[in-house]
Structure formats: structure tokens, C-alpha cells
Design a protein around this motif. Structure first.
Motif, short mmCIF file in Angstrom:
data_model
loop_
_atom_site.label_atom_id
_atom_site.label_comp_id
_atom_site.label_asym_id
_atom_site.label_seq_id
_atom_site.Cartn_x
_atom_site.Cartn_y
_atom_site.Cartn_z
N PHE A 250 16.03 6.68 -8.22
CA PHE A 250 16.19 7.38 -6.95
C PHE A 250 14.73 7.26 -6.55
CE2 PHE A 250 20.35 8.46 -7.57
CZ PHE A 250 21.05 7.95 -6.62
N ALA A 251 13.61 7.70 -7.25
CA ALA A 251 12.19 7.79 -6.92
C ALA A 251 11.89 6.40 -6.58
CB ALA A 251 11.61 8.46 -7.93
N PHE A 252 11.98 5.27 -7.58
CA PHE A 252 11.41 4.17 -7.11
C PHE A 252 12.16 3.46 -6.11
CE2 PHE A 252 10.08 3.08 -11.76
CZ PHE A 252 9.32 4.31 -11.83
N SER A 253 13.39 3.66 -5.68
CA SER A 253 14.03 3.14 -4.62
C SER A 253 13.46 3.72 -3.17
CB SER A 253 15.62 3.70 -4.66
OG SER A 253 16.30 3.12 -3.35
N ALA A 254 13.30 5.10 -3.30
CA ALA A 254 12.78 5.77 -1.99
C ALA A 254 11.28 5.23 -1.66
CB ALA A 254 12.68 7.19 -2.35
N THR A 255 10.56 4.65 -2.78
CA THR A 255 9.34 4.41 -2.47
C THR A 255 8.99 2.90 -2.16
OG1 THR A 255 8.89 4.07 -4.80
CG2 THR A 255 8.13 6.06 -3.96
N GLY A 256 10.22 2.03 -2.43
CA GLY A 256 10.28 0.53 -2.11
C GLY A 256 10.07 -0.36 -3.31
N LEU A 257 9.93 0.23 -4.42
CA LEU A 257 9.77 -0.50 -5.78
C LEU A 257 10.98 -1.39 -6.27
CD1 LEU A 257 7.55 1.93 -7.90
CD2 LEU A 257 6.73 -0.36 -6.43
N VAL B 95 0.87 -1.17 -0.05
CA VAL B 95 0.22 0.02 -0.05
C VAL B 95 0.75 1.18 0.07
CG1 VAL B 95 -1.66 1.29 1.36
CG2 VAL B 95 -1.80 -1.19 1.41
N LEU B 96 0.92 2.10 -1.14
CA LEU B 96 1.41 3.47 -1.15
C LEU B 96 0.75 4.57 -0.66
CD1 LEU B 96 2.91 2.60 -4.83
CD2 LEU B 96 4.11 2.19 -2.42
N SER B 97 1.49 5.41 -0.03
CA SER B 97 0.91 6.77 0.44
C SER B 97 0.82 7.62 -0.71
CB SER B 97 1.69 7.15 1.41
OG SER B 97 2.83 7.80 0.98
N LEU B 98 0.02 8.79 -0.80
CA LEU B 98 -0.20 9.69 -1.74
C LEU B 98 1.44 10.27 -1.91
CD1 LEU B 98 -1.52 11.62 -3.54
CD2 LEU B 98 -1.80 13.07 -1.42
N SER C 253 4.13 8.87 -1.63
CA SER C 253 4.82 7.93 -2.61
C SER C 253 4.29 7.66 -4.04
CB SER C 253 4.60 6.44 -2.01
OG SER C 253 5.62 6.37 -0.83
N LYS C 254 3.14 7.88 -4.00
CA LYS C 254 2.48 7.78 -5.48
C LYS C 254 3.05 9.14 -6.30
CE LYS C 254 -1.48 5.19 -4.31
NZ LYS C 254 -2.85 5.06 -3.89
N LEU C 255 3.13 10.23 -5.77
CA LEU C 255 3.62 11.49 -6.29
C LEU C 255 5.13 11.27 -6.69
CD1 LEU C 255 2.26 14.35 -3.87
CD2 LEU C 255 1.72 13.87 -6.36
N LEU C 256 5.91 10.56 -5.77
CA LEU C 256 7.17 10.25 -6.17
C LEU C 256 7.39 9.23 -7.41
CD1 LEU C 256 10.06 11.27 -5.41
CD2 LEU C 256 10.11 9.26 -3.42
N ILE C 257 6.59 8.34 -7.21
CA ILE C 257 6.66 7.60 -8.49
C ILE C 257 6.31 8.07 -9.70
CG2 ILE C 257 5.36 5.60 -9.49
CD1 ILE C 257 4.96 4.20 -6.56
N SER C 258 5.09 9.14 -9.79
CA SER C 258 4.87 10.00 -10.83
C SER C 258 6.07 10.82 -11.29
CB SER C 258 3.56 10.55 -10.64
OG SER C 258 3.86 11.92 -9.85
N GLY C 259 6.61 11.23 -10.59
CA GLY C 259 7.95 12.11 -10.76
C GLY C 259 8.94 11.32 -11.48
N GLY C 260 9.02 10.12 -10.95
CA GLY C 260 10.03 9.17 -11.55
C GLY C 260 9.47 8.65 -13.06
N VAL C 261 8.26 8.58 -12.95
CA VAL C 261 7.76 8.24 -14.29
C VAL C 261 7.92 9.22 -15.44
CG1 VAL C 261 5.86 7.55 -15.74
CG2 VAL C 261 6.22 6.55 -13.77
#
Length: 147
Positions: free
Chosen positions: A72-79, A2-5, A7-15
Motif C-alpha cells: 500500500f505504501a508503494f502503491s500510494a507513491t506510484g512505485l 521526482v518524489l516528495s518528502l 512520499s519518501k517517508l511513506l516509502i521508508s515506512g514500507g521498507v
């Protein structure tokens, strides 16, 4: 997972960073016209015209940095697994993207008029900067909890 908001923002930045990296790489394939469309500096466009290494090598470096932002974004979110220097990288990326988003504001109005491309590019990088700020805050909070 389960990802927080944040984390989702960080993933979108990485994408977005990955998409920008791919766009840069496509400019190598597309040639001088694509570099010009992407508003590359004149020496890069001229390099693409002349077939020298400045355009492709410079583009590979920029694309590599953008892909690193994604990692780095994906690493910080645990992906993906935790990367070394994660915290300073997140903070640096957040700062650079935010500054890139804000610094161009005076250039929105050019002698030729309103520059829509610059508004869009700056808005995107400002959004990515905000995503990395949010992700950095969450990552730093998690690190403090573990300590």
C-alpha cells in the motif's frame, strides 16, 4: 520520477514494514529461541517448542499483513500500480502503527526495569505510523486535486 518528502517517508515506512515481515519469517526458521527474543507471546513460543501450527501460521499472517503495508505504501507513491481500497488502507495502517507506537509507552518501565526492546519497537512503529500519516495526507491531497 521526482518524489516528495512525504512520499519518501511513506516509502521508508514500507521498507521498515517489509524488514519487520522478514524478521518475523526468520523466527519460524530460528525456532523457539528467536520467537522468545522477538518477545512473541508465550503461546506462540510454546507452539514453536511443541512444533504445532500456531507459531508458523500466526507468523505468516502477521508477516503477510506487514508485506501488505509495504504494498500500500508503494502503491500510494506510484512505485507500483494503484491498489484497491488504497485510501482506507493508508488511513488504517497509519492509525494502527501510531497507536502501536504510543500504546506501549506505559510498558517501558516493567517490574524488571526499563525495557529497551519495547522502547525501540514502539519508536520504530511510531515512526512508521507518522510516515503513513504523511503519505496519507499527500495521497488524499492528490485525490482531491484529481476530483
Amino acid at each position: 520520477m521526482v518524489l516528495s518528502l512525504k512520499s519518501k517517508l511513506l516509502i521508508s515506512g514500507g521498507v521498515i514494514a517489509s524488514a519487520a515481515a522478514i524478521w518475523h519469517l526468520l523466527c519460524i526458521w530460528g525456532g523457539p529461541a528467536w520467537f522468545a527474543f522477538a518477545r512473541a507471546p508465550e503461546p506462540i513460543i510454546e507452539s514453536a517448542r511443541q512444533g504445532t501450527l500456531l507459531a508458523p501460521v500466526g507468523t505468516l499472517v502477521v508477516a503477510g499483513l506487514m508485506f501488505a503495508c509495504t504494498l500500500f505504501a508503494f502503491s500510494a507513491t506510484g512505485l507500483i500500480r494503484k491498489l484497491p481500497l488504497l485510501t482506507p488502507a493508508l488511513i488504517t495502517i497509519a492509525l494502527l502503527c501510531t497507536v502501536r507506537g504510543i500504546i506501549a509507552v506505559p510498558f517501558f518501565l516493567t517490574p524488571g526495569g526499563f525495557d529497551l526492546w519495547e522502547v525501540i519497537a514502539s519508536s520504530v512503529w511510531l515512526y512508521v505510523g507518522i510516515c503513513f500519516i504523511a503519505g496519507s495526507v499527500e495521497h488524499l491531497s492528490a485525490v482531491k486535486v484529481k476530483a
